[in-house]
Write a protein that holds these residues in place. Sequence first.
Motif, PDB file in Angstrom:
ATOM      1  N   ASP A   5       0.774  -1.015  -0.115  1.00  0.00           N
ATOM      2  CA  ASP A   5       0.007   0.001   0.026  1.00  0.00           C
ATOM      3  C   ASP A   5       0.797   1.248   0.034  1.00  0.00           C
ATOM      4  OD1 ASP A   5      -2.469  -1.210  -0.269  1.00  0.00           O
ATOM      5  OD2 ASP A   5      -2.570  -1.450   1.906  1.00  0.00           O
ATOM      6  N   GLU A  30      -9.271  12.087  17.349  1.00  0.00           N
ATOM      7  CA  GLU A  30     -10.136  10.836  16.834  1.00  0.00           C
ATOM      8  C   GLU A  30     -11.012  10.100  18.052  1.00  0.00           C
ATOM      9  OE1 GLU A  30      -8.287   7.671  14.617  1.00  0.00           O
ATOM     10  OE2 GLU A  30      -7.860   9.052  13.018  1.00  0.00           O
ATOM     11  N   THR A  63       3.399   7.405   4.244  1.00  0.00           N
ATOM     12  CA  THR A  63       3.302   7.376   2.881  1.00  0.00           C
ATOM     13  C   THR A  63       3.864   8.373   2.107  1.00  0.00           C
ATOM     14  OG1 THR A  63       1.165   8.659   3.183  1.00  0.00           O
ATOM     15  CG2 THR A  63       0.805   6.176   3.430  1.00  0.00           C
ATOM     16  N   VAL A  73       1.477   8.650   9.243  1.00  0.00           N
ATOM     17  CA  VAL A  73       0.295   8.114   9.312  1.00  0.00           C
ATOM     18  C   VAL A  73       0.182   7.081  10.588  1.00  0.00           C
ATOM     19  CG1 VAL A  73      -0.426   7.896   6.962  1.00  0.00           C
ATOM     20  CG2 VAL A  73       0.848   6.040   7.764  1.00  0.00           C
ATOM     21  N   LEU A 103      -3.561   6.428  12.302  1.00  0.00           N
ATOM     22  CA  LEU A 103      -4.744   6.978  11.739  1.00  0.00           C
ATOM     23  C   LEU A 103      -5.801   6.053  11.014  1.00  0.00           C
ATOM     24  CD1 LEU A 103      -3.067   9.868   9.470  1.00  0.00           C
ATOM     25  CD2 LEU A 103      -4.271  10.153  11.714  1.00  0.00           C
ATOM     26  N   ALA A 104      -7.158   6.409  11.588  1.00  0.00           N
ATOM     27  CA  ALA A 104      -8.072   5.376  11.255  1.00  0.00           C
ATOM     28  C   ALA A 104      -8.211   5.010   9.831  1.00  0.00           C
ATOM     29  CB  ALA A 104      -9.427   6.149  11.773  1.00  0.00           C
ATOM     30  N   SER A 105      -7.870   5.446   8.947  1.00  0.00           N
ATOM     31  CA  SER A 105      -8.033   5.420   7.564  1.00  0.00           C
ATOM     32  C   SER A 105      -6.895   4.500   7.144  1.00  0.00           C
ATOM     33  CB  SER A 105      -8.006   6.689   6.905  1.00  0.00           C
ATOM     34  OG  SER A 105      -6.773   7.517   7.004  1.00  0.00           O
ATOM     35  N   PHE A 106      -5.940   4.229   8.025  1.00  0.00           N
ATOM     36  CA  PHE A 106      -4.860   3.157   7.681  1.00  0.00           C
ATOM     37  C   PHE A 106      -4.826   2.015   8.679  1.00  0.00           C
ATOM     38  CE2 PHE A 106      -3.554   7.191   5.360  1.00  0.00           C
ATOM     39  CZ  PHE A 106      -2.762   6.596   4.443  1.00  0.00           C
ATOM     40  N   ASP A 108      -6.745  -0.759   8.765  1.00  0.00           N
ATOM     41  CA  ASP A 108      -7.011  -1.754   8.193  1.00  0.00           C
ATOM     42  C   ASP A 108      -5.935  -1.993   6.944  1.00  0.00           C
ATOM     43  OD1 ASP A 108      -7.964  -0.081   6.416  1.00  0.00           O
ATOM     44  OD2 ASP A 108      -9.708  -1.124   6.252  1.00  0.00           O
ATOM     45  N   ARG A 109      -4.861  -1.461   7.042  1.00  0.00           N
ATOM     46  CA  ARG A 109      -3.886  -1.484   5.921  1.00  0.00           C
ATOM     47  C   ARG A 109      -2.623  -2.253   6.245  1.00  0.00           C
ATOM     48  NH1 ARG A 109      -4.188   3.953   2.638  1.00  0.00           N
ATOM     49  NH2 ARG A 109      -2.349   2.918   1.421  1.00  0.00           N
TER      50      ARG A 109
END
Length: 160
Positions: A5, A30, A63, A73, A103-106, A108-109
């Motif tokens: 990713d 958050e 990133t 992140v 960060l929540a947007s990362f 699950d990556r």
Amino acid sequence: MADADGVSVRVADERDMPAIAALRRAWLEERTGTAVDDPGFEAAFAQWWRVELPRRTFWVAETGSARSGFTAVGSINVVEIVHMPRPGARGGRIGHVGNAFVLASFADRGVPGALLAAAIEHARTRHYRRLLLAPTAGSAGFYRRAGFVPVGGDLLTLGE
């Protein structure tokens, strides 16, 4: 090293302090769902960083690229604790994992696992007897899946 990713994890240095402070602010925002008005936070964080840096190792997940710039992140740190020797036994070192945040947007990556893997490898390299941490209720399962086991109270350990 970047994963599929495009997220890489590396040991943080002085240049990363503002980004890690921003992640700390994002962690609270958050959790609370609201912006936090504290204009003195970054200066307080910088002072804390300077005090803690000699005994902590920080990692940052980021990133981007050198050309486009990097964006932090996630981060994690390990405090090294050196036990005092006693008659009949020499001191040893343990690590205490702290302040892990992605960060929540990362989340699950694979970023949390990559940060934790860096901390575990550091513990092996430094020959820590164990790694300790005090997980939140929401993160305890993640750490248990990574091999950490209860050691008493709210603490989990990996090793010894």
